[in-house]
Design an enzyme around this catalytic site. Sequence first.
Site, PDB file in Angstrom:
ATOM      1  N   GLY A  16      34.000  94.111  27.657  1.00  0.00           N
ATOM      2  CA  GLY A  16      34.716  92.867  27.932  1.00  0.00           C
ATOM      3  C   GLY A  16      33.752  91.700  28.128  1.00  0.00           C
ATOM      4  O   GLY A  16      32.656  91.868  28.663  1.00  0.00           O
TER       5      GLY A  16
ATOM      6  N   HIS B 186      40.996  96.735  30.508  1.00  0.00           N
ATOM      7  CA  HIS B 186      40.475  97.993  29.954  1.00  0.00           C
ATOM      8  C   HIS B 186      41.402  98.499  28.840  1.00  0.00           C
ATOM      9  O   HIS B 186      40.936  98.976  27.804  1.00  0.00           O
ATOM     10  CB  HIS B 186      40.424  99.077  31.039  1.00  0.00           C
ATOM     11  CG  HIS B 186      39.442  98.814  32.132  1.00  0.00           C
ATOM     12  ND1 HIS B 186      39.827  98.628  33.437  1.00  0.00           N
ATOM     13  CD2 HIS B 186      38.092  98.728  32.121  1.00  0.00           C
ATOM     14  CE1 HIS B 186      38.763  98.443  34.190  1.00  0.00           C
ATOM     15  NE2 HIS B 186      37.693  98.480  33.422  1.00  0.00           N
TER      16      HIS B 186
ATOM     17  N   LEU C 289      41.552 101.283  36.263  1.00  0.00           N
ATOM     18  CA  LEU C 289      41.838 100.618  34.992  1.00  0.00           C
ATOM     19  C   LEU C 289      42.934  99.560  35.120  1.00  0.00           C
ATOM     20  O   LEU C 289      43.916  99.751  35.832  1.00  0.00           O
ATOM     21  CB  LEU C 289      42.256 101.662  33.956  1.00  0.00           C
ATOM     22  CG  LEU C 289      41.242 102.783  33.725  1.00  0.00           C
ATOM     23  CD1 LEU C 289      41.781 103.785  32.703  1.00  0.00           C
ATOM     24  CD2 LEU C 289      39.884 102.238  33.264  1.00  0.00           C
TER      25      LEU C 289
ATOM     26  N   LYS D  90      34.115  89.355  30.164  1.00  0.00           N
ATOM     27  CA  LYS D  90      34.027  88.893  31.556  1.00  0.00           C
ATOM     28  C   LYS D  90      32.614  89.127  32.087  1.00  0.00           C
ATOM     29  O   LYS D  90      32.041  88.286  32.749  1.00  0.00           O
ATOM     30  CB  LYS D  90      35.042  89.586  32.451  1.00  0.00           C
ATOM     31  CG  LYS D  90      34.970  89.067  33.893  1.00  0.00           C
ATOM     32  CD  LYS D  90      36.029  89.669  34.767  1.00  0.00           C
ATOM     33  CE  LYS D  90      35.712  91.080  35.152  1.00  0.00           C
ATOM     34  NZ  LYS D  90      34.518  91.201  36.031  1.00  0.00           N
TER      35      LYS D  90
END
Length: 281
Positions: free
Chosen positions: A147, A37, A33, A149
Amino acid sequence: MKRIDNKSDLIKELNILRNKAKTIGFVPTMGALHEGHLSLIKYSNKQNDITVISIFVNPTQFNDKKDYQRYPRIVEDDIKKLEKAKCDFLFTPSEQEMYPENDTREFDFDNLDKAMEGKFRPGHFRGVALIVSKLFEIVGPTRAYFGEKDFQQLTVIKHLVKTLNIPVEIVPCPILREPDGLAMSSRNMLLSPTERKHVPLIFKTLTEAKEKAKTLSVQETKDWVVRSINADPLLKIEYFEIVDDTKLESVTDWKNKNTSVGCIAVHVGNIRLIDNIRFNL
Ligand code: PAF
């Protein structure tokens, strides 16, 4: 925070809370993490009564065995971070718990899985869909946090919950970056100190591409990005695609700049990093 390895125990605990009309936020992860996160957990804590996080390095989404073996596993460190971030439940199932038998399900992603990650990591999104649908079944979340990303993953998961009628709200969360622009990723910790110095070029190139796009065509912008990354001897571009943000179809002109996203995958030694940028003004 309560750590649970067993799915029936987690189901029991969460059913009690659901019966008390508590909302459940869910953050699925593969561990190692980082602040990215933890930001998902923050969003979940704000919007829900209860937050559940899972840590499971999912074998079915890795097309490269070495990448799976190499993936960082540091649960004890993760737990320390989670204690601070205030999570209610941590689910850490074993492989046997998640895949007691071979799961042969196939999914129709309406071609969202064909380009980019799907092209270079065959079977990846089927693996993601297998595990995410299983986790959703166990946790039954009100909201789930992903996320941006992993932009293509987010799009595939939105499609998955829609087509399978899974009653969960998917909440996209912004990319978190290191001070030098590198998108936070669990894989960053696998980079050597030298490689780490070179990888900020990825976001620098994406940011400059947005500027270039003011005068260059889509194709010229793509070519420029490939040249910029490959000019670094330590980096090798796998793909840079400019796609629309819903169907993930290749964009050929700048008519819809506001919905255009540039998605990139770059190899740095053994490590593969992804990132993306929106071309809106
Ligand atoms: O993004 C990830 O970490 C994984 O793909 C996910 C969503 C936890 C599924 O294993």
